[in-house]
Scaffold this motif. Structure first.
Motif, PDB file in Angstrom:
ATOM      1  N   ARG A 122      17.053  61.391   2.201  1.00  0.00           N
ATOM      2  CA  ARG A 122      16.784  62.728   2.791  1.00  0.00           C
ATOM      3  C   ARG A 122      17.313  63.846   2.221  1.00  0.00           C
ATOM      4  N   ARG A 123      18.540  63.825   1.868  1.00  0.00           N
ATOM      5  CA  ARG A 123      19.347  64.875   1.142  1.00  0.00           C
ATOM      6  C   ARG A 123      18.768  65.123   0.016  1.00  0.00           C
ATOM      7  N   ALA A 124      18.294  64.074  -0.684  1.00  0.00           N
ATOM      8  CA  ALA A 124      17.466  64.387  -2.138  1.00  0.00           C
ATOM      9  C   ALA A 124      16.228  65.052  -1.859  1.00  0.00           C
ATOM     10  N   PHE A 125      15.580  64.605  -0.814  1.00  0.00           N
ATOM     11  CA  PHE A 125      14.306  65.379  -0.404  1.00  0.00           C
ATOM     12  C   PHE A 125      14.538  66.924   0.025  1.00  0.00           C
ATOM     13  N   ALA A 126      15.653  66.954   0.796  1.00  0.00           N
ATOM     14  CA  ALA A 126      15.822  68.493   0.908  1.00  0.00           C
ATOM     15  C   ALA A 126      16.248  69.373  -0.298  1.00  0.00           C
ATOM     16  N   ARG A 127      17.246  68.744  -1.241  1.00  0.00           N
ATOM     17  CA  ARG A 127      17.138  69.334  -2.442  1.00  0.00           C
ATOM     18  C   ARG A 127      16.019  69.905  -3.325  1.00  0.00           C
ATOM     19  N   ALA A 128      15.196  68.757  -3.300  1.00  0.00           N
ATOM     20  CA  ALA A 128      13.856  69.018  -4.117  1.00  0.00           C
ATOM     21  C   ALA A 128      12.821  70.123  -3.256  1.00  0.00           C
ATOM     22  N   LEU A 129      13.009  70.138  -1.732  1.00  0.00           N
ATOM     23  CA  LEU A 129      12.135  71.081  -1.267  1.00  0.00           C
ATOM     24  C   LEU A 129      12.712  72.269  -1.870  1.00  0.00           C
ATOM     25  N   ALA A 130      13.878  72.586  -1.793  1.00  0.00           N
ATOM     26  CA  ALA A 130      14.582  74.032  -2.069  1.00  0.00           C
ATOM     27  C   ALA A 130      14.198  74.376  -3.457  1.00  0.00           C
ATOM     28  N   GLU A 131      14.271  73.448  -4.442  1.00  0.00           N
ATOM     29  CA  GLU A 131      13.955  73.556  -5.921  1.00  0.00           C
ATOM     30  C   GLU A 131      12.366  74.033  -5.860  1.00  0.00           C
ATOM     31  N   LEU A 132      11.816  73.269  -5.083  1.00  0.00           N
ATOM     32  CA  LEU A 132      10.106  73.509  -5.079  1.00  0.00           C
ATOM     33  C   LEU A 132       9.815  74.934  -4.629  1.00  0.00           C
ATOM     34  N   ASP A 133      10.532  75.254  -3.585  1.00  0.00           N
ATOM     35  CA  ASP A 133      10.377  76.629  -3.211  1.00  0.00           C
ATOM     36  C   ASP A 133      10.820  77.626  -4.044  1.00  0.00           C
ATOM     37  N   ALA A 134      11.740  77.549  -4.765  1.00  0.00           N
ATOM     38  CA  ALA A 134      12.209  78.256  -5.685  1.00  0.00           C
ATOM     39  C   ALA A 134      11.263  78.649  -7.019  1.00  0.00           C
ATOM     40  N   TRP A 135      10.765  77.470  -7.393  1.00  0.00           N
ATOM     41  CA  TRP A 135      10.027  77.300  -8.532  1.00  0.00           C
ATOM     42  C   TRP A 135       8.474  78.250  -8.218  1.00  0.00           C
ATOM     43  N   PHE A 136       8.176  77.959  -7.003  1.00  0.00           N
ATOM     44  CA  PHE A 136       6.701  78.651  -6.568  1.00  0.00           C
ATOM     45  C   PHE A 136       7.146  80.347  -6.280  1.00  0.00           C
ATOM     46  N   THR A 137       7.328  80.950  -7.681  1.00  0.00           N
ATOM     47  CA  THR A 137       7.290  82.312  -7.485  1.00  0.00           C
ATOM     48  C   THR A 137       5.999  82.847  -7.170  1.00  0.00           C
ATOM     49  N   PRO A 138       5.765  84.244  -6.771  1.00  0.00           N
ATOM     50  CA  PRO A 138       4.545  84.849  -6.711  1.00  0.00           C
ATOM     51  C   PRO A 138       3.655  84.537  -7.627  1.00  0.00           C
ATOM     52  N   ALA A 139       3.974  84.597  -8.888  1.00  0.00           N
ATOM     53  CA  ALA A 139       3.098  84.334 -10.069  1.00  0.00           C
ATOM     54  C   ALA A 139       2.582  82.898 -10.158  1.00  0.00           C
ATOM     55  N   ARG A 140       3.228  81.944  -9.437  1.00  0.00           N
ATOM     56  CA  ARG A 140       2.856  80.699  -9.289  1.00  0.00           C
ATOM     57  C   ARG A 140       2.192  80.249  -8.024  1.00  0.00           C
ATOM     58  N   GLY A 179       6.893  72.882   5.463  1.00  0.00           N
ATOM     59  CA  GLY A 179       6.047  73.717   6.249  1.00  0.00           C
ATOM     60  C   GLY A 179       6.146  75.204   5.711  1.00  0.00           C
ATOM     61  N   LYS A 180       7.247  75.686   5.705  1.00  0.00           N
ATOM     62  CA  LYS A 180       7.541  77.050   5.225  1.00  0.00           C
ATOM     63  C   LYS A 180       7.025  77.287   3.999  1.00  0.00           C
ATOM     64  N   THR A 181       7.337  76.366   2.951  1.00  0.00           N
ATOM     65  CA  THR A 181       6.785  76.553   1.610  1.00  0.00           C
ATOM     66  C   THR A 181       5.220  76.441   1.407  1.00  0.00           C
ATOM     67  N   VAL A 182       4.686  75.647   2.160  1.00  0.00           N
ATOM     68  CA  VAL A 182       3.139  75.315   2.037  1.00  0.00           C
ATOM     69  C   VAL A 182       2.412  76.638   2.704  1.00  0.00           C
ATOM     70  N   ALA A 183       3.080  77.120   3.940  1.00  0.00           N
ATOM     71  CA  ALA A 183       2.485  78.104   4.567  1.00  0.00           C
ATOM     72  C   ALA A 183       2.350  79.487   3.603  1.00  0.00           C
ATOM     73  N   ARG A 184       3.687  79.640   3.058  1.00  0.00           N
ATOM     74  CA  ARG A 184       3.807  80.829   2.174  1.00  0.00           C
ATOM     75  C   ARG A 184       2.951  80.830   0.750  1.00  0.00           C
ATOM     76  N   LEU A 185       2.645  79.522   0.353  1.00  0.00           N
ATOM     77  CA  LEU A 185       1.619  79.261  -0.745  1.00  0.00           C
ATOM     78  C   LEU A 185       0.090  79.431  -0.181  1.00  0.00           C
ATOM     79  N   MET A 186      -0.174  78.851   0.803  1.00  0.00           N
ATOM     80  CA  MET A 186      -1.360  79.161   1.337  1.00  0.00           C
ATOM     81  C   MET A 186      -1.913  80.424   1.675  1.00  0.00           C
ATOM     82  N   ALA A 187      -0.653  81.126   2.078  1.00  0.00           N
ATOM     83  CA  ALA A 187      -1.088  82.608   2.673  1.00  0.00           C
ATOM     84  C   ALA A 187      -1.738  83.480   1.316  1.00  0.00           C
TER      85      ALA A 187
END
Length: 255
Positions: A198-216, A247-255
């Motif tokens: 779960r900790r590894a997943f939480a870190r991965a989610l944070a990295e995923l959110d940071a990687w998805f810049t507006p351009a991506r 969900g926060k990351t997904v909602a941001r991308l879909m928006a």
């Protein structure tokens, strides 16, 4: 007046989420070079990614009528047919290509994709294993292998395949989602192992959110749903905090 330039422009516009302009560029490429298999392939892949599977299949079949040896068009057609639920046609398409290129990575990956779509997980994993062993295997084959391994319960091995896919193509959004989700496991040896995942997943989610810049973001939106945090449901603790981050990351991308 260059069809390849229009195709490149279409891909760039699609990556920015400018769908109408991208479509116009792909249409221009086909209009400028109606006998160019690559122009039809580019348009077909775009249509597939936009969910127009019937249009994609038509374009990709046209590409193959113009160039029957076009491996990428065969792969794209198989994927579109699978997405459309036409697995028998996808199998026939894969057999058609593999009869001419029996041990190519592309042929093995097509076979594996159809096996996976038909829930023949062990057969799919074996075909993907052979596909990625062929020199020159590309990122999608490693993603497919990882997905098959995850379905077979081999999470740690799946993680390695997703990492390999990202080494080959660091811009692959689907591989990034898959890698993040692969830290979750349906079966744990003990509570400590579960908490570590779960900790590894939480870190991965944070990295995923940071990687998805507006351009991506547009590329990220197309990848949403390709891998999901399903195995959180197997953990006998509150899943809400982790699901909120996802969900926060997904909602941001879909928006």
């Amino acid at each position: 007046e260059s069809a390849p330039a229009q195709g490149a422009r279409g891909r760039a516009l699609a990556g920015l989420g400018e769908v109408a302009a991208a479509r116009a560029a792909f249409e221009a490429g086909v209009r400028l070079a109606p006998r160019d298999a690559a122009a039809h392939h580019n348009f077909g892949v775009f249509l597939r990614d936009q969910g127009d599977l019937a249009g994609a299949i038509e374009r990709l079949r046209t590409a193959l009528q113009l160039d029957a040896s076009f491996a990428r068009a065969h792969e794209a057609l198989v994927e579109a047919l699978i997405l459309a639920g036409r697995t028998d046609e996808a199998m026939n398409e894969g057999h058609s290509f593999s009869s001419r290129h029996p041990e190519s990575a592309a042929a093995l990956a097509m076979q594996a994709s159809v096996e996976f779509a038909q829930d023949r997980i062990e057969e799919a994993a074996e075909a993907f294993r052979r596909a990625v062993a062929v020199p020159g295997a590309e990122a999608p084959a490693f993603i497919g292998y990882g997905n098959a391994l995850m379905a077979a319960g081999a999470g740690p091995l799946a993680t390695k395949q997703f990492q390999r896919a990202l080494e080959l193509d660091p811009q692959d959004a689907r591989a990034r989602f898959a890698l993040a989700m692969s830290h979750l496991r349906p079966i744990q040896d003990d509570a400590d192992q579960m908490e570590a995942s779960r900790r590894a997943f939480a870190r991965a989610l944070a990295e995923l959110d940071a990687w998805f810049t507006p351009a991506r973001a547009a590329e990220g939106a197309r990848a949403v749903g390709s891998a999901q945090p399903f195995y959180l449901a197997y953990h006998p603790v509150d899943a809400r905090p982790l699901l909120q981050s996802y969900g926060k990351t997904v909602a941001r991308l879909m928006a």
